[in-house]
Design a protein around this motif. Sequence first.
Motif, short mmCIF file in Angstrom:
data_model
loop_
_atom_site.label_atom_id
_atom_site.label_comp_id
_atom_site.label_asym_id
_atom_site.label_seq_id
_atom_site.Cartn_x
_atom_site.Cartn_y
_atom_site.Cartn_z
N LEU B 41 0.84 -1.20 0.00
CA LEU B 41 0.00 0.00 0.00
C LEU B 41 0.87 1.26 0.00
O LEU B 41 0.60 2.21 -0.72
N LEU B 45 0.45 3.56 -3.10
CA LEU B 45 -0.29 4.81 -2.93
C LEU B 45 0.62 6.02 -2.73
O LEU B 45 0.26 7.15 -3.04
N VAL B 46 1.83 5.79 -2.19
CA VAL B 46 2.70 6.92 -1.86
C VAL B 46 3.91 7.00 -2.80
O VAL B 46 4.17 8.05 -3.38
N ARG B 59 -4.30 3.90 -9.51
CA ARG B 59 -3.88 3.27 -8.25
C ARG B 59 -4.84 2.19 -7.76
O ARG B 59 -4.51 1.43 -6.86
N ILE B 60 -6.02 2.14 -8.38
CA ILE B 60 -6.95 1.05 -8.04
C ILE B 60 -6.35 -0.30 -8.48
O ILE B 60 -6.69 -1.34 -7.94
N PHE B 62 -3.69 -1.67 -7.73
CA PHE B 62 -2.98 -2.41 -6.68
C PHE B 62 -3.90 -3.30 -5.85
O PHE B 62 -3.41 -4.16 -5.13
N ILE B 63 -5.20 -3.08 -5.92
CA ILE B 63 -6.11 -4.04 -5.28
C ILE B 63 -6.93 -4.78 -6.31
O ILE B 63 -7.28 -5.94 -6.12
N MET B 212 1.53 -6.94 -3.34
CA MET B 212 0.13 -7.11 -2.94
C MET B 212 -0.38 -8.48 -3.37
O MET B 212 -1.18 -9.10 -2.65
#
Lengths: 67, 252
Positions: B41, B45-46, B59-60, B62-63, B212
């Motif tokens: 995450l 995200l960062v 960025r969606i 990554f899940i 992930m």
Amino acid sequence: MSGLSLSGFFAMGGYAAYIWPAYAVFFIVLIADFIAPSLRRRRNLCELRTRLARQAARATRTPPASP
Amino acid sequence: MANWIPLWLHKLGSPPIFYRFAGVLRPWMLALAVLLGAVALYGGLVLAPPDYQQSDAYRIIFIHVPSAWMSLFIYGVMAVASFIALVWRIKLAEVVAMESAPIGAAFTFITLVTGSLWGKPMWGTWWTWDARLTSELVLLFLYLGVIGLYHSFEDRRQGARAAAFLAIIGIINVPIVHFSVNWWNTLHQGSTVRILGPSKMSGDMLWPLLTMMAATKFYYLASLFSRVRVDLLAMESGKDWVRQIAEREGRQ
């Protein structure tokens, strides 16, 4: 990420309304999935204990046939 | 069974031994999942830069993508365990197959919802009846069908056999989901990550995605272990080892 500010991070370049709900769904669904079996386990064991207690009570109530 | 299978594997198939084995491993799997998930995450995200076309909306991924991979992977595990359960009548394989279904359904649901939340800003629509999306929805229905069939029988093991049969038939959908982006002209983008050959993705976006993916794998094991343990207790509730566990936890 635009800049180092926290509000910039939460804004997600204007896509916050899509990104954060997506991440929320991911975590809520997985946490629910993880909690469900432990609740089921507790309920099952509780039922089993009452059943065992009932069996034990019945066993003590009936006197043995021969002394 | 065949004698090339080592003794420890036979023993692991016995409910009380697997119960203890899963109980020892489960916290480690969960810890790895949480740790890798947190690292992924942070990376996604960062640290990862915005995409040149999609800005931060990507960025969606990554899940969304790890969940989609898990939805197919868990189906594969469920189908293989179902096959073993039907052929050799191994109780543990039955339980693994049936308890994989809700976890797979959860990941498929996440895939569909996050995909929808990604589709709205990028494609301009929440949903479209395109090959990839439709086959993923069919996957969700297959999972729900397996869960429903399993619970619709009075006798647990009979239900498991019927549901295992459905799980095996439904495996045909897995390659359809995977190759749908190549076979049909779809709105959904093709695969960017490849096992063979270089991925079409920059390294600072790729590593959070792969981390992930590892986190979701460990999560699956942790969730599966806790579910299998509960099921084994329920199945063997007449046995002494379960009685002992019930009494020990009752005293606390």
